[in-house]
Design an enzyme around this catalytic site. Structure first.
Site, PDB file in Angstrom:
ATOM      1  N   PHE A 136       0.661  -1.314  -0.051  1.00 52.85           N
ATOM      2  CA  PHE A 136       0.021  -0.061  -0.168  1.00 52.85           C
ATOM      3  C   PHE A 136       0.916   1.343   0.003  1.00 52.85           C
ATOM      4  O   PHE A 136       0.376   2.251   0.317  1.00 52.85           O
ATOM      5  CB  PHE A 136      -1.117  -0.031   1.173  1.00 52.85           C
ATOM      6  N   ILE A 139       2.339  -7.136  -5.402  1.00 52.66           N
ATOM      7  CA  ILE A 139       2.110  -6.916  -3.814  1.00 52.66           C
ATOM      8  C   ILE A 139       0.538  -7.477  -3.367  1.00 52.66           C
ATOM      9  O   ILE A 139       0.320  -6.986  -2.448  1.00 52.66           O
ATOM     10  CB  ILE A 139       2.336  -5.434  -3.466  1.00 52.66           C
ATOM     11  N   THR A 199      -1.368  -7.842  -5.900  1.00 47.68           N
ATOM     12  CA  THR A 199      -2.321  -7.116  -6.978  1.00 47.68           C
ATOM     13  C   THR A 199      -2.578  -8.324  -8.009  1.00 47.68           C
ATOM     14  O   THR A 199      -3.685  -7.772  -8.639  1.00 47.68           O
ATOM     15  CB  THR A 199      -1.538  -6.066  -7.440  1.00 47.68           C
ATOM     16  N   ARG A 234      -8.512  -0.621 -20.441  1.00 41.59           N
ATOM     17  CA  ARG A 234      -8.829  -2.047 -20.778  1.00 41.59           C
ATOM     18  C   ARG A 234      -8.581  -2.695 -19.296  1.00 41.59           C
ATOM     19  O   ARG A 234      -7.490  -2.653 -18.519  1.00 41.59           O
ATOM     20  CB  ARG A 234      -7.954  -2.662 -21.771  1.00 41.59           C
ATOM     21  N   LEU A 245      -7.492  -5.809 -17.632  1.00 42.43           N
ATOM     22  CA  LEU A 245      -6.589  -6.859 -18.183  1.00 42.43           C
ATOM     23  C   LEU A 245      -7.077  -8.089 -17.621  1.00 42.43           C
ATOM     24  O   LEU A 245      -7.120  -9.182 -18.346  1.00 42.43           O
ATOM     25  CB  LEU A 245      -5.272  -6.829 -17.708  1.00 42.43           C
ATOM     26  N   ASN A 246      -7.589  -8.414 -16.477  1.00 38.61           N
ATOM     27  CA  ASN A 246      -8.114  -9.224 -15.667  1.00 38.61           C
ATOM     28  C   ASN A 246      -9.206  -8.869 -14.673  1.00 38.61           C
ATOM     29  O   ASN A 246      -9.031  -8.314 -13.970  1.00 38.61           O
ATOM     30  CB  ASN A 246      -7.099 -10.283 -14.940  1.00 38.61           C
ATOM     31  N   LYS A 250      -5.010   1.196 -18.107  1.00 34.86           N
ATOM     32  CA  LYS A 250      -4.757   2.005 -16.962  1.00 34.86           C
ATOM     33  C   LYS A 250      -4.613   1.310 -15.583  1.00 34.86           C
ATOM     34  O   LYS A 250      -4.800   0.036 -15.632  1.00 34.86           O
ATOM     35  CB  LYS A 250      -5.706   3.106 -16.853  1.00 34.86           C
ATOM     36  N   VAL A 305      -6.187   0.478 -11.533  1.00 34.05           N
ATOM     37  CA  VAL A 305      -7.586   0.596 -10.640  1.00 34.05           C
ATOM     38  C   VAL A 305      -7.126   0.432  -9.255  1.00 34.05           C
ATOM     39  O   VAL A 305      -8.039   0.648  -8.285  1.00 34.05           O
ATOM     40  CB  VAL A 305      -8.519  -0.521 -11.183  1.00 34.05           C
ATOM     41  N   GLU A 330      -5.604   2.057  -7.265  1.00 34.31           N
ATOM     42  CA  GLU A 330      -5.818   3.248  -6.242  1.00 34.31           C
ATOM     43  C   GLU A 330      -7.283   3.808  -6.477  1.00 34.31           C
ATOM     44  O   GLU A 330      -7.683   4.395  -5.646  1.00 34.31           O
ATOM     45  CB  GLU A 330      -4.621   4.113  -6.280  1.00 34.31           C
TER      46      GLU A 330
END
Lengths: 316, 735
Positions: B245, B471, B473, B618, B620-621, B691, B693, B695
């Site tokens: 974080f 981390i 993510t 987009r 991605l997952n 891009k 997400v 944060e």
């Protein structure tokens, strides 16, 4: 953590005998609080006497219609006991409002009564704390005191007792049974079990060194509606900002004990006479002489409002 | 590869693997405990000794004496490191205070010694025997009291402290409807599950550090600077990280002291920061005091918007950039923002998830709700009226994509906004007052150069190597998806290796730039590998089609692995960026909707449901992205309702310095969350068209909660966290 020796005992007599034999001994059961304190060297026992296997893990009826709860009954088992749930719902609700499932599986009835304050200054060994180090001062007074006591405190200590279970037991007029090294037993009302901090806040309870809790007894059920309302910022796994334990009878009479306001579960029987006149009147008597700090003055209206909500809920 | 013109169609657009809600490829390792975290890497170096950190007992002053005799004589003790024994140490570019303090003390729990012993218990027991005498000096510990001395700070990462467009003062004074309000946000702790932890081992003058770190290359550089050794002699390895974080962007005391302890003890040493030390020893999100002024016409058009923010830090530190989003979020011809920085002697302030926007939107999006109410306009409509498709400070710059209005409208439909009673205090459910609130979410998109190496073997397995970190993510998974898409392989033919400084330098994990940047680097490396494969197979790279583990060109077809039959094929590249981020304002947008119940008697606030609608390029997952957003929403709920580092203004430290005292939400606090991603691709960000997400998800959440509390009760709270003590005297009496 200081090095220590360890033994496990099988009987209360062996436990108290072991205590008499070794300087700096402490009993340990679930260890959910003591071990944390040892890691921080707030508690530094030289010897641990493990009482967790004592045959004090049953809940039995008493001859006068109450229950005797063995000192080693786990919080989870106590909360789930059918008799407790039926006749002492307040206790069951207070227990499940406390800690987490894992901790309740480990924590014992006696250990819950003996857990120490969660005052953050008590836990920070760089800070003065009369409870941890007599005579060193109290950092909580004038410090971050949002969680601290508003009644019964002294110039030496404003810590609260953190137990939920004890608040219910106080409302239910429970007694603490003990045995000492000489084999002498005694029974102390929960009402008299905790010591006011005064000038000696390091002494939490009236237990003598080596005196072992063997059971907590509940008098025969009192009926009524049982409500334990615990108020906190986080919905679970947090100590009470305040809590209200209430038993309310159909005629409007009842009992009220508070958690999170003082060094012990806070109950004043005379205040209960005010119940027919409502929460404001009860709170005025219960918290008469309160000395809140700027940071915890909210606890006074909070108690009154919470009690009002509880009484409204009890009326249905 | 340089990305300097908007992306056109490329292999990622096939979306055979990218864009699928793929389970984490590292998931089984984590759920079975087989993914070793830094402190658990027992196998990497034999004979590991244990270090235990001693933190300063004072916030500011000097150590007047330090007696190590008893500690040295304690059982098992191998070495004790102090500033006196450590030799000359530099300070990393990313550190404000020294990681090893003494004799001067800069903040509470600043590390002043490391005790190294054979066992953890021995190290801990001996650490308690270190005797330290201090001479305290006066410090500044209260932001509100330090405001007058606050100064205009230098730019932070290119963000200037002040901005001004038009005539703010004149337009605000002339506006028929005005708001001028002050908001405060407290200090926050990252409070991640895994503490900062490291194992260090020296081999001659070569140092290896197995650690938990978000930004490998930054930290290698800072460690070299701190130790005064060449960075080529330092290797970091950080494959698994139990949450960061922002708290693990930089080296902290664990990694430096492990290195110094290993040198002193002449054997590998492991150090984890003790939980009670973490909050004051490491960084935190600084508290802010914010003033927001908005002027609007009676029909709701903003004519003036001003946002000022004050925060504090140690000398040499930086401000919390809480005004950043206000420069971009809403239209308005006359604007001003300003950041001021006070010197505080509290622990070091620094980045925490969405630095700037997270606390900035906690204030701005309540102000917007207040303004909408003054205007008598629905808060969604008010935001829509003041939408801008260009940078309002530089109208020649369009947003690359901006679907804020769509987020708001989609969310309103899904959440049932039309059923809301705009008049506060009108909805009751038993003992609960019920309300709903909305807030815009905004977080800038940043791209960072990122490199990767890809290896192809004869079995047709592609191995990706980059110092990118995961981390929690999902980096492993989206990188594998990228390589699979590019090389025409299923996921089980991709191996991803991360977090090792021996690998090419990536963007790292921070500022929600990791996903797009690191996969763009992998894209670049894969383009090179595709060329090498085609060449090896005698195909024209432009004709070659990579699909199903095969490469086809015209009538020719070969297994991908055939290209490696003479030996492994290796390709490496880095994605660099041109000036598209200057030409276009790249940002991510969202809308948060929250329903709360406020207990009519106790004032306790409990969230009942949350919805986020995000437009962030987009996705991605979608599964990993959803996890990021719901985690961020949870963190936002914490900042709304409970998270606050309690400052002791006399002793100068954060009092609630453990996970019992610093409350973050538990499951019982978060009953229902939903996330919707709007369909979007942004060709200006990278060939991935993605891009971040991670944060965006926290941005605006707390304000949506605050606005919901207002709708439930009619009580406006401008000071976070919104705890019951701030409501009690305004709640209606209990019958």
């Amino acid at each position: 953590m200081k090095s220590f020796t360890y033994e496990r005992v099988e009987t209360p007599a062996a436990a108290t005998a072991a205590f008499a034999k070794t300087k700096g001994a402490r009993f340990i059961a679930g260890g959910t609080n003591l071990l944390d304190l040892m890691k921080l060297e707030i508690e530094t026992p030289a010897h641990l006497i493990d009482v967790s296997r004592l045959a004090l893990d049953t809940i039995e009826p008493t001859t006068d219609g109450g229950l005797r709860i063995g000192a080693m009954v786990r919080n989870t088992d106590l909360a789930a006991d059918a008799r407790v749930r039926r006749d002492y719902g307040l206790l069951s609700r207070a227990l499940v409002a406390g800690a987490s499932g894992q901790l309740r599986n480990k924590a014992t009835t006696a250990g819950n009564l003996l857990q120490r304050t969660r005052c953050p200054y008590f836990y920070d060994t760089n800070m003065p704390c009369n409870k941890r180090k007599p005579g060193s001062g109290c950092a909580a007074i004038g410090g971050f005191s949002r969680l601290h006591a508003i009644v019964g405190a002294s110039d030496a200590c404003i810590a609260t007792h953190p137990s939920d279970m004890a608040v219910a037991m106080r409302a239910l007029d429970a007694w603490v049974e003990t045995v000492d090294g000489a084999g002498k037993t005694r029974s102390v009302p929960v009402a008299d079990f905790y010591r006011a901090p005064g000038k000696t806040p390091h002494l939490d309870t009236v237990l003598a060194p080596g005196e072992l809790i063997t059971a907590v007894t509940l008098p025969k059920p009192v009926g009524g509606t049982h409500i334990y309302q615990k108020v906190r910022d986080r919905a679970s796994y947090a100590f009470a900002l305040i809590s209200v334990a209430a038993v309310v009878q159909k005629d409007g009479s009842g009992r009220v004990a508070l958690g999170g306001v003082g060094y012990k579960p806070w109950r004043i029987e005379a205040a209960e006479a005010e119940l027919p006149r409502g929460a404001k009147a009860v709170t005025a008597k219960l918290l008469a002489g309160a000395k809140p700090s700027h940071e915890n003055a909210y606890k006074l209206p909070l108690v009154e409002r919470t009690l009002a909500g509880v009484l409204a809920q009890a009326r249905g | 590869m340089k990305f300097d013109t908007p992306a056109t169609t490329n292999p990622i657009d096939q979306l055979k693997v990218i864009g699928k809600p793929t389970n984490r490829i590292d998931g089984p390792l984590k759920t079975t405990g087989l993914a070793p975290y830094a402190y658990e890497r027992h196998d990497v170096a034999a004979n590991q000794a244990y270090g235990y950190v001693v933190g300063s007992a004072i916030a500011k002053g000097r150590i007047s004496s330090m007696n190590l005799d008893a500690a040295k004589a304690a059982p098992g003790v191998l070495a004790i490191v102090t500033a006196g024994t450590a030799g000359k140490l530099g300070k990393g570019n990313f550190n404000t205070a020294k990681l090893l303090g003494g004799p001067a003390i800069d903040h509470y729990h600043q590390a002043i010694a490391l005790v190294v012993a054979e066992t953890f218990e021995q190290a801990r027991a001996a650490a308690a025997l270190v005797r330290v005498e201090y001479a305290r000096s006066k410090g500044a510990f209260e932001l509100a009291a330090a405001l007058d001395a606050a100064i205009k700070p230098p730019a932070v990462f290119g963000t200037e402290p002040d901005s001004s467009v038009g005539d703010f003062a004149g337009a605000f004074a002339a506006a028929p409807v005005q708001l001028d309000a002050r908001y405060t946000t407290p200090d926050h702790s990252h409070a991640m599950m895994e503490p900062h932890a490291s194992i260090a081992a020296w081999d001659g003058d070569k140092l290896t550090l197995w650690t938990s770190n978000q930004m490998i290359a930054w930290s290698v550089g800072d460690m070299a600077k701190t130790l005064g050794i060449p960075k080529e002699n330092i290797r970091f390895d950080s494959p698994y990280i139990g949450g960061g974080f922002g708290g693990k962007l930089f080296n902290r005391a664990d990694v430096l002291l492990a290195a110094l302890g290993a040198k002193a003890a002449r054997r590998p040493v492991k150090v984890a920061l003790q939980r009670p030390l973490m909050i004051n020893n490491t960084t935190h999100r600084p508290a802010t005091i914010q003033r927001i002024r908005i002027g609007a016409t009676a029909d709701g058009k903003i004519t003036a918007i001003g946002h000022e923010s004050w925060s504090g830090d140690l000398p040499g530190g930086g401000p919390e950039t809480a005004v950043a989003q206000t420069r971009l979020l809403y239209a308005g011809a006359n604007r001003m923002t300003a950041m001021r920085l006070a010197v505080l002697d509290l622990p070091e302030g620094n980045a925490m998830r969405a630095p700037g926007e997270a606390p900035g939107l906690m204030a701005l999006e309540v102000a917007v709700d207040e303004m909408a109410e003054k205007l008598g306009i629905d808060p969604i409509q008010f935001r829509v009226i003041n939408d801008t498709q260009v940078d309002p400070e530089k109208p020649s710059r369009p947003f690359s994509q901006r679907q804020l209005n769509e987020c708001l409208k989609t969310g309103a439909d899904k959440f049932g906004w039309a059923r809301r009673n705009a008049k506060p205090g009108m909805t009751r459910d038993g003992q609960w007052l019920v309300g709903t609130g909305v807030a815009a979410a905004f977080r800038n998109n940043m791209n960072a150069p990122s490199a990767a190496r890809v290896r192809l073997d004869t079995a047709g397995v592609v191995t990706v190597e980059t110092d990118m970190t995961d981390i929690g993510t999902g980096s492993y998974t989206i990188i594998a998806q990228t390589a699979a898409e590019m090389m025409g392989l299923p996921l089980d033919k991709i191996v991803v290796k991360l977090g090792d400084s021996a690998f090419p330098v990536s963007a790292g994990s921070g500022g929600q730039w990791g996903a797009n940047s690191s996969t763009a680097g992998v894209y670049a490396a894969c383009v090179k590998l595709r060329e090498a494969v085609a060449q090896k197979l005698g195909m024209n790279p432009l004709d070659a089609v990579f699909a199903g583990g095969k490469v086809k060109a015209g009538r020719r077809s070969a297994a991908l692995g055939d290209a490696a039959k003479d030996g492994e094929l290796v390709a490496e590249d880095k994605m660099d960026y041109g000036d598209l981020a200057e030409k276009y304002q790249q940002s991510t947008f969202g809308a948060h909707f929250v329903e709360v119940g406020v207990h009519a008697a106790t004032g306790e606030i409990r969230i009942r449901r949350m919805l986020a609608v995000c437009a962030a390029g987009r996705i991605l997952n979608p599964k990993a992205a959803r996890s990021q957003v719901i985690g961020a929403m949870t963190m936002g709920a914490g900042s709304a309702l409970m998270e606050e580092l309690a400052v002791d203004k006399r002793f100068g430290f954060f009092v609630n310095h453990d996970l019992a005292g610093y409350e973050v939400p538990v499951h019982a606090d978060i009953p229902h969350q939903e996330v919707i991603f709007l369909d979007e691709t942004d060709p200006t960000t990278s060939p991935m068209k993605a891009k971040g997400v991670g944060e965006l998800g926290i941005c605006g959440v707390a304000a949506a909660v605050a606005n919901a509390v207002y709708n439930a009760t009619g009580i406006r709270t401008r000071n976070y966290p919104i705890t019951l003590d701030k409501l009690l005297d305004k709640l209606p009496a209990i019958a």
